[in-house]
Scaffold this active site. Structure first.
Site, PDB file in Angstrom:
ATOM      1  N   TYR A   1       2.321   4.621 -14.599  1.00 18.61           N
ATOM      2  CA  TYR A   1       2.400   4.614 -13.130  1.00 18.61           C
ATOM      3  C   TYR A   1       3.517   3.680 -12.669  1.00 18.61           C
ATOM      4  CZ  TYR A   1       1.698   3.257  -8.325  1.00 18.61           C
ATOM      5  OH  TYR A   1       1.934   2.958  -7.006  1.00 18.61           O
TER       6      TYR A   1
ATOM      7  N   SER B   1       6.542  -0.334  -5.191  1.00 18.48           N
ATOM      8  CA  SER B   1       5.380  -1.201  -5.386  1.00 18.48           C
ATOM      9  C   SER B   1       5.799  -2.540  -5.975  1.00 18.48           C
ATOM     10  CB  SER B   1       4.427  -0.493  -6.349  1.00 18.48           C
ATOM     11  OG  SER B   1       3.443  -1.370  -6.814  1.00 18.48           O
TER      12      SER B   1
ATOM     13  N   LYS C   1       7.477   4.236 -10.661  1.00 16.46           N
ATOM     14  CA  LYS C   1       8.086   3.557  -9.503  1.00 16.46           C
ATOM     15  C   LYS C   1       9.458   2.998  -9.884  1.00 16.46           C
ATOM     16  CE  LYS C   1       4.881   4.577  -6.683  1.00 16.46           C
ATOM     17  NZ  LYS C   1       5.130   5.644  -5.715  1.00 16.46           N
TER      18      LYS C   1
HETATM   19  P1  NAD Z   1      -3.181   8.098  -1.669  1.00 17.42           P
HETATM   20  O1  NAD Z   1      -3.604   8.686  -2.953  1.00 17.42           O
HETATM   21  O2  NAD Z   1      -4.217   7.759  -0.674  1.00 17.42           O
HETATM   22  O3  NAD Z   1      -2.121   9.044  -0.947  1.00 17.42           O
HETATM   23  C1  NAD Z   1      -1.216   9.847  -1.672  1.00 17.42           C
HETATM   24  C2  NAD Z   1      -1.307  11.246  -1.091  1.00 17.42           C
HETATM   25  O4  NAD Z   1      -0.376  12.068  -1.778  1.00 17.42           O
HETATM   26  C3  NAD Z   1      -2.678  11.885  -1.262  1.00 17.42           C
HETATM   27  O5  NAD Z   1      -3.090  12.420  -0.029  1.00 17.42           O
HETATM   28  C4  NAD Z   1      -2.451  13.004  -2.288  1.00 17.42           C
HETATM   29  O6  NAD Z   1      -3.283  14.109  -2.045  1.00 17.42           O
HETATM   30  C5  NAD Z   1      -0.984  13.307  -2.073  1.00 17.42           C
HETATM   31  N1  NAD Z   1      -0.275  13.841  -3.239  1.00 17.42           N
HETATM   32  C6  NAD Z   1      -0.229  13.320  -4.503  1.00 17.42           C
HETATM   33  N2  NAD Z   1       0.568  14.078  -5.258  1.00 17.42           N
HETATM   34  C7  NAD Z   1       1.041  15.080  -4.480  1.00 17.42           C
HETATM   35  C8  NAD Z   1       1.910  16.176  -4.685  1.00 17.42           C
HETATM   36  N3  NAD Z   1       2.447  16.423  -5.880  1.00 17.42           N
HETATM   37  N4  NAD Z   1       2.175  16.989  -3.642  1.00 17.42           N
HETATM   38  C9  NAD Z   1       1.634  16.779  -2.433  1.00 17.42           C
HETATM   39  N5  NAD Z   1       0.799  15.770  -2.183  1.00 17.42           N
HETATM   40  C10 NAD Z   1       0.505  14.920  -3.192  1.00 17.42           C
HETATM   41  O7  NAD Z   1      -2.281   6.824  -2.005  1.00 17.42           O
HETATM   42  P2  NAD Z   1      -1.723   5.686  -1.061  1.00 17.42           P
HETATM   43  O8  NAD Z   1      -2.445   4.428  -1.371  1.00 17.42           O
HETATM   44  O9  NAD Z   1      -1.651   6.166   0.340  1.00 17.42           O
HETATM   45  O10 NAD Z   1      -0.267   5.532  -1.666  1.00 17.42           O
HETATM   46  C11 NAD Z   1       0.861   6.138  -1.054  1.00 17.42           C
HETATM   47  C12 NAD Z   1       2.090   5.776  -1.851  1.00 17.42           C
HETATM   48  O11 NAD Z   1       2.231   4.358  -1.897  1.00 17.42           O
HETATM   49  C13 NAD Z   1       2.072   6.234  -3.311  1.00 17.42           C
HETATM   50  O12 NAD Z   1       3.383   6.621  -3.656  1.00 17.42           O
HETATM   51  C14 NAD Z   1       1.667   4.983  -4.063  1.00 17.42           C
HETATM   52  O13 NAD Z   1       2.141   4.989  -5.370  1.00 17.42           O
HETATM   53  C15 NAD Z   1       2.360   3.916  -3.236  1.00 17.42           C
HETATM   54  N6  NAD Z   1       1.751   2.582  -3.353  1.00 17.42           N
HETATM   55  C16 NAD Z   1       0.427   2.431  -3.096  1.00 17.42           C
HETATM   56  C17 NAD Z   1      -0.156   1.168  -3.200  1.00 17.42           C
HETATM   57  C18 NAD Z   1      -1.621   0.976  -2.986  1.00 17.42           C
HETATM   58  O14 NAD Z   1      -2.158  -0.034  -3.472  1.00 17.42           O
HETATM   59  N7  NAD Z   1      -2.303   1.841  -2.260  1.00 17.42           N
HETATM   60  C19 NAD Z   1       0.642   0.061  -3.551  1.00 17.42           C
HETATM   61  C20 NAD Z   1       2.007   0.273  -3.794  1.00 17.42           C
HETATM   62  C21 NAD Z   1       2.560   1.550  -3.678  1.00 17.42           C
HETATM   63  C1  WQD Z   2      -6.655  -6.802  -7.177  1.00 11.44           C
HETATM   64  C2  WQD Z   2      -7.329  -7.989  -7.869  1.00 11.44           C
HETATM   65  C3  WQD Z   2      -8.157  -7.519 -10.077  1.00 11.44           C
HETATM   66  C4  WQD Z   2     -11.253  -4.703  -8.884  1.00 11.44           C
HETATM   67  C5  WQD Z   2      -2.957  -2.243  -8.215  1.00 11.44           C
HETATM   68  C6  WQD Z   2      -1.813  -1.611  -8.932  1.00 11.44           C
HETATM   69  C7  WQD Z   2      -0.527  -1.884  -8.226  1.00 11.44           C
HETATM   70  C8  WQD Z   2      -0.627  -1.498  -6.751  1.00 11.44           C
HETATM   71  C9  WQD Z   2      -1.845  -2.027  -6.099  1.00 11.44           C
HETATM   72  C10 WQD Z   2       0.303   0.663  -6.443  1.00 11.44           C
HETATM   73  C11 WQD Z   2      -6.951  -8.091  -9.341  1.00 11.44           C
HETATM   74  C12 WQD Z   2      -9.279  -7.861  -9.143  1.00 11.44           C
HETATM   75  C13 WQD Z   2     -10.198  -5.602  -8.860  1.00 11.44           C
HETATM   76  C14 WQD Z   2     -12.537  -5.159  -9.268  1.00 11.44           C
HETATM   77  C15 WQD Z   2     -11.643  -7.355  -9.547  1.00 11.44           C
HETATM   78  N1  WQD Z   2      -0.681  -0.100  -6.559  1.00 11.44           N
HETATM   79  N2  WQD Z   2     -10.408  -6.907  -9.179  1.00 11.44           N
HETATM   80  N3  WQD Z   2     -12.682  -6.481  -9.575  1.00 11.44           N
HETATM   81  O1  WQD Z   2      -4.309  -4.626  -9.750  1.00 11.44           O
HETATM   82  O2  WQD Z   2      -3.236  -5.993  -7.907  1.00 11.44           O
HETATM   83  O3  WQD Z   2      -2.706  -3.633  -8.119  1.00 11.44           O
HETATM   84  O4  WQD Z   2      -3.003  -1.713  -6.881  1.00 11.44           O
HETATM   85  O5  WQD Z   2       1.447   0.492  -6.662  1.00 11.44           O
HETATM   86  O6  WQD Z   2       0.446  -1.168  -8.881  1.00 11.44           O
HETATM   87  O7  WQD Z   2      -1.758  -2.158 -10.250  1.00 11.44           O
HETATM   88  O8  WQD Z   2      -4.921  -4.258  -7.323  1.00 11.44           O
HETATM   89  O9  WQD Z   2      -7.012  -3.950  -6.094  1.00 11.44           O
HETATM   90  O10 WQD Z   2      -6.904  -3.226  -8.506  1.00 11.44           O
HETATM   91  O11 WQD Z   2      -6.878  -5.659  -7.984  1.00 11.44           O
HETATM   92  O12 WQD Z   2     -11.839  -8.548  -9.843  1.00 11.44           O
HETATM   93  O13 WQD Z   2     -13.504  -4.406  -9.330  1.00 11.44           O
HETATM   94  O14 WQD Z   2      -8.742  -7.775  -7.841  1.00 11.44           O
HETATM   95  O15 WQD Z   2      -8.372  -8.102 -11.328  1.00 11.44           O
HETATM   96  O16 WQD Z   2      -6.860  -9.453  -9.631  1.00 11.44           O
HETATM   97  P1  WQD Z   2      -3.805  -4.710  -8.388  1.00 11.44           P
HETATM   98  P2  WQD Z   2      -6.488  -4.178  -7.456  1.00 11.44           P
END
Ligand code: NAD
Ligand code: WQD
Length: 344
Positions: free
Chosen positions: A151, A126, A155
């Site tokens: 969290y 991330s 990562k």
């Molecule tokens: P998500 O929660 O939609 O998907 C994660 C999936 O993993 C879910 O279906 C959940 O049921 C499953 N899961 C969690 N723990 C588990 C376990 N111990 N065993 C089996 N299944 C498990 O999340 P996402 O947005 O699809 O994120 C996927 C990956 O990307 C994660 O590693 C997350 O940290 C990373 N990521 C997400 C974002 C984001 O903003 N969505 C940004 C950066 C990184």
């Molecule tokens: C985006 C912008 C908020 C909600 C998070 C995790 C990051 C990554 C992605 C996994 C920010 C603003 C949000 C609301 C708002 N995940 N906001 N009102 O914070 O960039 O990142 O998700 O790795 O680790 O920290 O994403 O979508 O929460 O926020 O104004 O109700 O929207 O302040 O500026 P963020 P977000």
């Protein structure tokens, strides 16, 4: 065709990646414990691709079940490891839950890989690892800042565990993908983001407010040092993100990697503010998003966007979807969800 294990494959990014893998002819095995997703996602994947991927309801933390799973599908070629908990705020309240789930899952996979002759793993990292970067856009070699949450720490530690393990095991390789802010949904609106309860992330809150599920969106701060005062992020279409995973897998399978661990930013390279997102959403959908400015949210960084040049050049991958199209797809998905849950 190669067989790919997708952990977290019924989740948001995992389901979109499963679709892209199947579309390219890969055999997909999904492992997910449904802790943050729904089994119906498999129907969505099948509707889009015509193929229902193999599914195992297993917790990746459960070593014995994972071992059995590897035995059952005995010739897995690569793993894409999405399974993790991702709610930043919850991780502050329940750090051990996050450390256990996110790190033990990864350790189990890395431990089982050599035993089952799986050489390749893609890891979901991330942009959170950069914190507030000193220089924007942020490149992969930018310093890793102290994690702002457990969290984020999972990562950072996850990346370190991969480094140590891959370099200690000849023949193993990993591609680490640092996502910026994934939004949007598949063009079919058959799969998309399914947040649990009140969304923490911006886009699901925007679409839920637009459809009337939430009264008002709170904009967290308009006193940042940005042109309109609201925070800036790099919002990337989830399908663009999914396609990068297919390229990463292909790269490892074809042994094109230049080093045993490669790390890529996955973003558009464009920074957009919260107010710009709301404005663009209203323009492309014609639907108003009632919102008010409130105080800053704890832990938010002011601005971050990617320099995706390395991924563009080395992977030959570029984010192609416009933010307009991406927001339209998020809205179509929200509308589809509302149809599904409407009482008969
Ligand atoms: P998500 O929660 O939609 O998907 C994660 C999936 O993993 C879910 O279906 C959940 O049921 C499953 N899961 C969690 N723990 C588990 C376990 N111990 N065993 C089996 N299944 C498990 O999340 P996402 O947005 O699809 O994120 C996927 C990956 O990307 C994660 O590693 C997350 O940290 C990373 N990521 C997400 C974002 C984001 O903003 N969505 C940004 C950066 C990184
Ligand atoms: C985006 C912008 C908020 C909600 C998070 C995790 C990051 C990554 C992605 C996994 C920010 C603003 C949000 C609301 C708002 N995940 N906001 N009102 O914070 O960039 O990142 O998700 O790795 O680790 O920290 O994403 O979508 O929460 O926020 O104004 O109700 O929207 O302040 O500026 P963020 P977000």
């Amino acid at each position: 065709m190669a067989k790919i294990l997708v952990t977290g494959g019924t989740g948001y990014i995992g389901s979109h990646t499963a679709v892209e893998l199947i579309n390219k002819g890969y055999e997909v095995v999904i492992v997910d414990n449904l802790s943050n997703s729904n089994i119906d996602v498999l129907n969505g994947i099948e509707k889009i691709t015509g193929v229902r991927p193999a599914f195992e309801n297993i917790d990746c933390v459960d070593y014995v079940s994972m071992d059995r799973m590897f035995e059952k599908y005995n010739d897995i070629d690569a793993i894409i490891h999405f399974a993790a908990f991702k709610a930043v705020g919850e991780s502050v309240e329940k750090p051990l839950l996050y450390y256990r789930n996110n790190l033990v899952s990864l350790i189990n996979l890395l431990q089982l890989m050599p035993m089952h002759k799986v050489n390749n793993i893609v890891f979901s990292s991330s942009c959170t690892v950069y914190g507030q970067p000193d220089i924007l856009p942020v490149v992969e070699s930018a310093p890793i800042k102290p994690a702002a949450s457990p969290y984020g720490n999972t990562k950072q530690i996850g990346e370190e565990i991969i480094h140590d393990t891959i370099y200690a095991n000849q023949g193993y390789q990993s591609i680490i993908l640092r996502y910026f802010n994934p939004i949007g949904a598949h063009a079919s609106a058959e799969i998309g983001e399914l947040p649990n309860g009140v969304p923490n992330n911006l886009l699901p809150f925007v679409t839920q407010t637009a459809i009337g599920l939430r009264k008002q969106l709170s904009v967290f701060g308009n006193d940042y040092n940005t042109p309109d005062g609201s925070c800036i992020r790099d919002y990337i279409h989830v399908v663009d993100l999914a396609k990068a995973h297919v390229i990463a897998v292909e790269r490892m399978l074809k042994k094109l990697t230049k080093s045993r661990i490669e790390t890529f930013n996955l973003g558009t390279g464009i920074g957009l503010s919260v107010l710009e997102i709301i404005d663009t959403f209203e323009k492309v959908t014609g639907v108003k998003v009632p919102h008010k400015i409130v105080g800053r949210r704890d832990g938010d960084i002011e601005k971050v966007w990617a320099d995706p040049t390395y991924a563009n050049d080395v992977l030959g991958w570029v984010a192609t979807e416009s933010v307009e199209e991406t927001l339209r797809s998020a809205w179509a998905w929200e509308q589809n969800l509302a149809q599904r849950t409407k009482p008969e």
